[in-house]
Design a protein around this motif. Structure first.
Motif: not given
Lengths: 444, 394
Positions: B14, B40, B281, B284-285, B288
């Motif tokens: 991240d 993750l 950037r 990952h969010p 998820v």
């Protein structure tokens, strides 16, 4: 080449929105499309504005107005509404960044003077506006037939809404301009203080109007409601911030995911519990910065560098939701009140700075950072309109047109003030270089 | 950071992790597993899907209802963008240089095609004989399950053997064929009335055209940005536009993203590199959110459970057979070994199934998504047991 890219994007969006059937407009895909289009087109509009020495933020707003449902209608009402939902998270992030800027050890020497200046300013503005509205009441397009105590309490309530500032816009202008320095800190402290005071004033004014108009809800849990909203918001934000600070210190992995989770929690969970997301997020940032300064500073720098998409989206959405039509209806009154408000901000800021013993350039420029109005003001107007649909609806139209004016002028003025104070771009300077930079600063 | 980590489904570390000071490791030792996890997930045993899908299911309407239908609706734009990002990464992986890469791509496509045919064919026979009530054409269900089974991720990034490195590259490249076929399925599934194949192919070309148009705009913008912050805005905007426009028209964001990614690789300049680094950037969010939404969208019905068990077995067979075929094309790895490396399903299968559910919200599609999710988790567990003999697998 950039124009060619913009042309491709506008053409693609226009073809796509024209091809899809009406039923599929809005909803998830529509929002993603609106976000993508807004990010690029608003960013390019902001750049165009910068060429004419105007702030980029005004460009983002202008894009929102032109493409929004009340003008060009490229963004449908559904898309504009859903952009606002994403704005909840954006506001939490913006306030969190602002909280990270508030380091008590740095602010302590000036804190008392700042609080004095804010208190004096608010008191002067509120009293003057209340008296002015009371005197001018028969000519205002709200409820000219009202007399006596009702008129006095309603004038006080309208004055409260008129005084209100926009912490979000002020913070966003600071972040977008990458500004740091005494003026930024002063304006930040003033808008946060004003936000707290206005919640208090608004609750009391509403109670006054309820009492005067004989509404059945008067006197119902004022203090508990206030305590819950102000202290509860800070406490909730503080707890979330403390947990986040510990996470940063002891785990420090997948920080982006956790940070976004924190923003969602502050805006959505906090909102559901009747906390003010802005205060809660501010409290969270403040706790992180003051509990874990090294992590807080590093996080602030990293988040600020990546915050531009959030800011572009925030202002484009704000522009898209500006009711231009309301300005046409009650524009003259709105212009008059806006002019009076601006003059009062200027005069009361000067008086407040003198009484607080603040000297130098930043206090004299601070009024320019306080002109913006947005979400807080609109929220207060909506609350009045919901409880008093008749005259509250007319007040709502007036407030909305005032917001349209202040949201257009405010960022231009504030950006100009930051440039005059030499604070634009100072976020990018290393701390030691920044400290050596000769600047008048706030002299107490 | 290895090249593989750079463009994988879940990207590298991240961006904010690298910016903040490293956490104190000498205190609170019981937190060590959280500090030493892979990207993750918790290394070496837990993949992102294993971590976040159950959380999503627990938060979803079937259990606590925190992620209620309204909240899931608000997350839909994020899912569209996440799909576009996955497509872009699949496109960026198509940076084929020389004959060796070309052969690898052919091997990967053959492996994916073999798995698709084996899983799809087996399911067609099974569905016709079991007559599971899904209210969807059995042929379409078989193809969808085959598609979701044919993708793979080659396990964690910790493997160092040459076999694992090649399997990782094949896992990147075997996403392309399923994404292209899913573009067709999306059109056929989204149409209110059955449409002929030629019409679906015409829509497929529109998806490709859309990806190329928005990708070209992105290419014109990325390298002309005045600052890194502005470039971030452009990249985020272009990816959102790819996801938004294609979903808006009922097309596949994965395919549109793939085309844009491919374009950035082929066109001159640094577009592919800047996109790869900047998308990390937000990657990952988005992943998820995608996994949480997938978990929350599951309904653990009897039909779903009946589909999930065979899906795990058919996928295992398909991967072993596909791996063997790919080995023939590549001529480097022992039979079966490559298939074992490709056992880990990753998250693209879940992403495809979730997108298909968004296109056609029927109980049958919910059963398909749930089956894919359960089979993914089971395959992750299976990959831990069936480790390749060189010990470099997941």
């Amino acid at each position: 080449m950039r124009l060619l890219a913009l042309a491709i994007i506008v053409a693609t969006t226009a073809v796509v929105t024209a091809t899809a059937d009406a039923a599929s407009r809005g909803g998830g895909p529509g929002t993603a499309l609106a976000i993508g289009f807004a990010l690029i087109a608003a960013s390019l509009t902001g750049e165009l504005f910068e060429r004419f020495r105007l702030p980029r933020i005004s460009g983002y707003l202008f894009f929102g107005v032109v493409c929004g449902p009340y003008a060009g209608a490229i963004l449908t009402p559904g898309m504009a509404r859903e952009l606002q939902v994403i704005n909840g998270v954006a506001i939490a992030l913006i306030a969190f960044i602002a909280g990270l800027e508030i380091n008590f050890s740095r602010l302590r020497p000036q804190l008392r003077a700042m609080l004095t200046m804010g208190g004096v300013m608010l008191a002067l503005m509120w009293i003057t506006l209340s008296v002015a509205f009371f005197l001018a009441w028969p000519w205002l397009p709200i409820a000219p037939e009202v007399e006596g105590l009702s008129r006095a309490t309603m004038a006080a309530l309208v004055a409260t809404v008129t005084v209100s500032f926009s912490p979000t816009v002020s913070i966003a202008v600071i972040t977008e301009s990458r500004a740091r320095g005494p003026l930024s800190e002063l304006v930040l402290a003033l808008v946060v203080l004003a936000d707290l005071m206005l919640i208090l004033l608004f609750t009391l004014s509403m109670e006054g109007v309820r009492f005067a108009l004989g509404s059945g809800q008067a006197g119902h849990g004022i203090l508990s409601g206030l305590a819950w909203e102000i202290f509860g918001s800070f406490a909730f934000g503080g707890i979330v911030g403390a947990c986040f600070a510990l996470y940063l210190r002891y785990i420090g992995r997948e920080v982006t995911v956790v940070l976004l989770g924190v923003a969602v929690m502050l805006s959505q969970v906090g909102g559901a519990l009747h906390f003010e997301p802005l205060l809660a997020a501010l409290g969270a940032g403040l706790v992180v910065e003051n509990i874990a300064p090294p992590e807080g500073d590093a996080l602030r720098l990293a988040v600020e560098r990546g915050a531009l998409p959030v800011l572009v989206l925030f202002f484009a959405a704000a522009g898209a939701n500006l009711h231009i039509g309301a300005l046409a209806q009650v524009g003259l009154f709105a212009v008059a009140i806006a002019a009076l408000r601006m003059a009062l901000i200027h005069a009361s800021a000067k008086a407040g700075a003198r009484i607080a013993g603040l000297a130098g350039e930043p206090p004299s420029l601070a009024w320019m950072g306080l002109v913006s109005q947005a979400g807080v003001t609109l929220g207060l107007a909506i609350l009045i309109s919901a409880e008093f649909p008749d005259w509250g609806g007319r007040l709502y139209a007036l407030i909305v047109s005032m917001i349209a004016l202040h949201e257009t002028i405010g960022p231009i003025l504030f950006r100009n003030a930051l440039a005059r104070a030499g604070e634009v771009g100072r976020m990018d300077l290393p701390e030691n270089v920044e400290r050596r930079t000769p600047n008048a600063g706030v002299r107490v | 950071m290895s090249r593989r980590e750079d463009w994988g489904e879940v990207g590298g570390a991240d961006a904010l992790d690298a910016a903040i000071p490293p956490p104190a490791t000498n205190t609170l030792r019981w937190l060590q597993p959280l500090r030493t996890r892979a990207v993750l997930g918790l290394t070496p045993v837990v993949a992102p899907a294993v971590l976040f899908v159950p959380i999503g299911a627990a938060l979803g309407p079937a259990f606590t209802n925190v992620l209620n239908p309204t909240a899931l609706g608000y997350l839909e734009p994020m899912v569209a963008v996440a799909l576009a990002v996955l497509g872009v990464f699949a496109g960026l992986a198509l940076d084929l240089r020389g004959q060796r890469d070309g052969r690898l791509f052919a091997a990967a496509s053959l492996e994916a095609l073999a798995t698709l045919i084996i899983v799809g064919g087996a399911f067609l026979v099974l569905l016709i004989s079991w007559r599971i009530p899904l209210a969807l054409p059995y042929g379409l269900v078989a193809v969808m399950l085959g598609l979701c089974a044919s993708v793979s991720s080659a396990g964690g990034a910790e493997g160092t053997s040459p076999t694992h490195a090649m399997a990782a590259r094949i896992a990147d490249l075997d996403d392309v064929l399923p994404i292209v076929v899913s573009g067709l399925v999306v059109v056929m599934l989204g149409s209110a009335t059955p449409i002929p194949v030629w019409q679906a192919v015409a829509w497929l070309f529109r998806t490709i055209l859309l990806g190329i148009a928005v990708g070209t705009a992105g290419w014109l913008l990325f390298e002309r940005a005045h600052s890194r912050a502005e470039r971030n805005v452009f990249i985020a905007g272009i990816v959102a536009l790819i996801g938004g426009t294609s979903s808006f028209l009922g097309l596949s964001p994965l395919l549109a993203g793939l085309m844009a990614g491919l374009l950035w690789v082929w066109l001159p300049g640094q577009a592919d590199r800047v996109v790869r680094s900047d998308l990390q950037r937000v990657q990952h969010p988005l992943i998820v959110v995608l996994l949480l939404v997938a978990g929350a969208s599951c309904e653990f019905s009897r039909q779903a459970m009946w589909l999930a068990g065979p899906l795990v077995l058919f996928r295992l067979t398909g991967k072993l057979a596909g791996g063997w075929l790919a080995m023939r094309v590549q001529g480097m790895v022992t039979a079966g070994e490559l298939g074992l490396h490709l056992m880990t399903p990753g998250l693209l299968g879940i992403a495809v199934a979730l997108h298909l559910l968004h296109v056609a919200r029927t109980p049958g599609m919910t059963a398909v998504l749930t089956a894919v999710v359960v089979a993914t988790l089971a395959s992750e567990a299976l990959a831990l047991v069936l480790r390749p003999s060189d010990g470099s697998g997941a």
